[in-house]
Design an enzyme around this catalytic site. Sequence first.
Site, PDB file in Angstrom:
ATOM      1  N   LYS A  31       0.823  -1.216   0.000  1.00 62.93           N
ATOM      2  CA  LYS A  31       0.000   0.000   0.000  1.00 62.93           C
ATOM      3  C   LYS A  31       0.856   1.264   0.000  1.00 62.93           C
ATOM      4  O   LYS A  31       0.614   2.182  -0.777  1.00 62.93           O
ATOM      5  CB  LYS A  31      -0.931   0.042   1.222  1.00 62.93           C
ATOM      6  CG  LYS A  31      -1.866  -1.144   1.337  1.00 62.93           C
ATOM      7  CD  LYS A  31      -2.775  -1.004   2.552  1.00 62.93           C
ATOM      8  CE  LYS A  31      -2.045  -1.035   3.872  1.00 62.93           C
ATOM      9  NZ  LYS A  31      -1.576  -2.365   4.293  1.00 62.93           N
ATOM     10  N   ARG A  38      -9.478   0.891   9.042  1.00 68.89           N
ATOM     11  CA  ARG A  38      -8.963  -0.443   9.318  1.00 68.89           C
ATOM     12  C   ARG A  38      -9.936  -1.287  10.139  1.00 68.89           C
ATOM     13  O   ARG A  38      -9.630  -2.429  10.458  1.00 68.89           O
ATOM     14  CB  ARG A  38      -7.669  -0.268  10.113  1.00 68.89           C
ATOM     15  CG  ARG A  38      -6.530  -1.171   9.734  1.00 68.89           C
ATOM     16  CD  ARG A  38      -5.386  -0.821  10.680  1.00 68.89           C
ATOM     17  NE  ARG A  38      -4.186  -1.538  10.425  1.00 68.89           N
ATOM     18  CZ  ARG A  38      -3.185  -1.103   9.650  1.00 68.89           C
ATOM     19  NH1 ARG A  38      -3.290   0.051   9.029  1.00 68.89           N
ATOM     20  NH2 ARG A  38      -2.106  -1.821   9.529  1.00 68.89           N
ATOM     21  N   ARG A  98      11.909  -6.682   3.489  1.00 63.95           N
ATOM     22  CA  ARG A  98      12.012  -5.257   3.178  1.00 63.95           C
ATOM     23  C   ARG A  98      12.985  -4.529   4.110  1.00 63.95           C
ATOM     24  O   ARG A  98      13.446  -3.436   3.790  1.00 63.95           O
ATOM     25  CB  ARG A  98      10.638  -4.576   3.121  1.00 63.95           C
ATOM     26  CG  ARG A  98       9.920  -4.403   4.435  1.00 63.95           C
ATOM     27  CD  ARG A  98       8.515  -3.823   4.204  1.00 63.95           C
ATOM     28  NE  ARG A  98       7.757  -3.800   5.457  1.00 63.95           N
ATOM     29  CZ  ARG A  98       6.459  -3.582   5.527  1.00 63.95           C
ATOM     30  NH1 ARG A  98       5.748  -3.363   4.446  1.00 63.95           N
ATOM     31  NH2 ARG A  98       5.853  -3.561   6.693  1.00 63.95           N
ATOM     32  N   ARG A 149      11.476  -2.015  11.335  1.00 63.50           N
ATOM     33  CA  ARG A 149      10.320  -1.751  12.199  1.00 63.50           C
ATOM     34  C   ARG A 149      10.253  -2.776  13.313  1.00 63.50           C
ATOM     35  O   ARG A 149      10.467  -3.964  13.079  1.00 63.50           O
ATOM     36  CB  ARG A 149       9.031  -1.788  11.366  1.00 63.50           C
ATOM     37  CG  ARG A 149       8.740  -0.473  10.678  1.00 63.50           C
ATOM     38  CD  ARG A 149       7.629  -0.586   9.684  1.00 63.50           C
ATOM     39  NE  ARG A 149       6.397  -1.170  10.236  1.00 63.50           N
ATOM     40  CZ  ARG A 149       5.253  -1.217   9.553  1.00 63.50           C
ATOM     41  NH1 ARG A 149       5.187  -0.731   8.339  1.00 63.50           N
ATOM     42  NH2 ARG A 149       4.201  -1.748  10.108  1.00 63.50           N
ATOM     43  N   ARG A 154      -0.292  -9.291  13.278  1.00 64.71           N
ATOM     44  CA  ARG A 154      -0.897  -8.275  12.401  1.00 64.71           C
ATOM     45  C   ARG A 154      -1.811  -8.916  11.359  1.00 64.71           C
ATOM     46  O   ARG A 154      -2.872  -8.379  11.043  1.00 64.71           O
ATOM     47  CB  ARG A 154       0.204  -7.433  11.742  1.00 64.71           C
ATOM     48  CG  ARG A 154       0.766  -6.382  12.718  1.00 64.71           C
ATOM     49  CD  ARG A 154       2.197  -6.001  12.397  1.00 64.71           C
ATOM     50  NE  ARG A 154       2.341  -5.393  11.086  1.00 64.71           N
ATOM     51  CZ  ARG A 154       3.480  -5.377  10.392  1.00 64.71           C
ATOM     52  NH1 ARG A 154       4.572  -5.937  10.888  1.00 64.71           N
ATOM     53  NH2 ARG A 154       3.521  -4.778   9.224  1.00 64.71           N
TER      54      ARG A 154
HETATM   55  P1  ADP Z   1       1.042  -2.471   7.984  1.00 68.38           P
HETATM   56  O1  ADP Z   1      -0.029  -2.264   6.943  1.00 68.38           O
HETATM   57  O2  ADP Z   1       2.332  -2.979   7.404  1.00 68.38           O
HETATM   58  O3  ADP Z   1       0.621  -3.305   9.157  1.00 68.38           O
HETATM   59  P2  ADP Z   1       0.837   0.343   8.919  1.00 68.38           P
HETATM   60  O4  ADP Z   1       1.960   1.287   8.823  1.00 68.38           O
HETATM   61  O5  ADP Z   1      -0.380   0.607   8.103  1.00 68.38           O
HETATM   62  O6  ADP Z   1       1.476  -1.074   8.589  1.00 68.38           O
HETATM   63  O7  ADP Z   1       0.350   0.223  10.456  1.00 68.38           O
HETATM   64  C1  ADP Z   1       1.273  -0.066  11.491  1.00 68.38           C
HETATM   65  C2  ADP Z   1       0.529  -0.122  12.838  1.00 68.38           C
HETATM   66  O8  ADP Z   1      -0.052   1.171  13.127  1.00 68.38           O
HETATM   67  C3  ADP Z   1      -0.649  -1.098  12.929  1.00 68.38           C
HETATM   68  O9  ADP Z   1      -0.236  -2.409  13.239  1.00 68.38           O
HETATM   69  C4  ADP Z   1      -1.479  -0.456  14.038  1.00 68.38           C
HETATM   70  O10 ADP Z   1      -0.940  -0.727  15.320  1.00 68.38           O
HETATM   71  C5  ADP Z   1      -1.304   1.043  13.786  1.00 68.38           C
HETATM   72  N1  ADP Z   1      -2.376   1.592  12.903  1.00 68.38           N
HETATM   73  C6  ADP Z   1      -2.183   2.174  11.682  1.00 68.38           C
HETATM   74  N2  ADP Z   1      -3.347   2.557  11.150  1.00 68.38           N
HETATM   75  C7  ADP Z   1      -4.311   2.217  12.037  1.00 68.38           C
HETATM   76  C8  ADP Z   1      -5.719   2.317  12.067  1.00 68.38           C
HETATM   77  N3  ADP Z   1      -6.393   2.871  11.045  1.00 68.38           N
HETATM   78  N4  ADP Z   1      -6.387   1.853  13.148  1.00 68.38           N
HETATM   79  C9  ADP Z   1      -5.734   1.293  14.173  1.00 68.38           C
HETATM   80  N5  ADP Z   1      -4.411   1.148  14.224  1.00 68.38           N
HETATM   81  C10 ADP Z   1      -3.687   1.594  13.167  1.00 68.38           C
END
Ligand code: ADP
Length: 184
Positions: A13, A88, A127, A131, A142
């Site tokens: 994404k 999400r 990657r 993190r 996740r």
């Molecule tokens: P990925 O898609 O690789 O899991 P992101 O950068 O989108 O990574 O998200 C990393 C973390 O940030 C998630 O595991 C969560 O803890 C938090 N997070 C991000 N966006 C949201 C959201 N919309 N609602 C709740 N938690 C979120």
Amino acid sequence: MNIILFGPPGAGKGTQAKKLQNEYNIPHLSTGDIFRAAIKNETPLGVKVKSILDSGELVPDQTVVDLVADELHKEKYQYGYILDGFPRTVVQAKAFDAFLDKNDDNLDAFISLSVPENELIKRILSRGEGRTDDTEEKIRTRLNVYRKETEPVIKHYKKQDKVQEIDGSGTIDEIFERIKAALS
Ligand code: ADP
């Protein structure tokens, strides 16, 4: 143009959102990037969400919804945006619908990237972004959270007839071409 770029962790994404940002000149808003920057800068938000991100679980809906609403009121988003990592949960999706309504705005596209699960794990592990949530155990958490809390968001937007499913395997450019074709 308001776009949601959707998909499981590792689906690409962020990579595709950046390419779309360049192509269409609309800003990319990644909730994960905002949280990681807040953690790095030790802001009150960062202090609040650090252990949640480290665990691979989700930040509470209200925190995310307030954050996104605040962010989207900034001038740079006035002609559209690409959302990455939000909504999400179905609760977030409903709050976002209400936000759009209130601002007399609407969603133009919901692009859902699908990638087989073994490929997702491989991609994240290779990657090497360093993190803290990119260990195999946290990735599994996740993915479980994704299946349980996030995947139902697709159904929510299917009811609105907005969903475009894109094959997320192949090269970055191949996937980008598919997304552009879906948006045109
Ligand atoms: P990925 O898609 O690789 O899991 P992101 O950068 O989108 O990574 O998200 C990393 C973390 O940030 C998630 O595991 C969560 O803890 C938090 N997070 C991000 N966006 C949201 C959201 N919309 N609602 C709740 N938690 C979120």
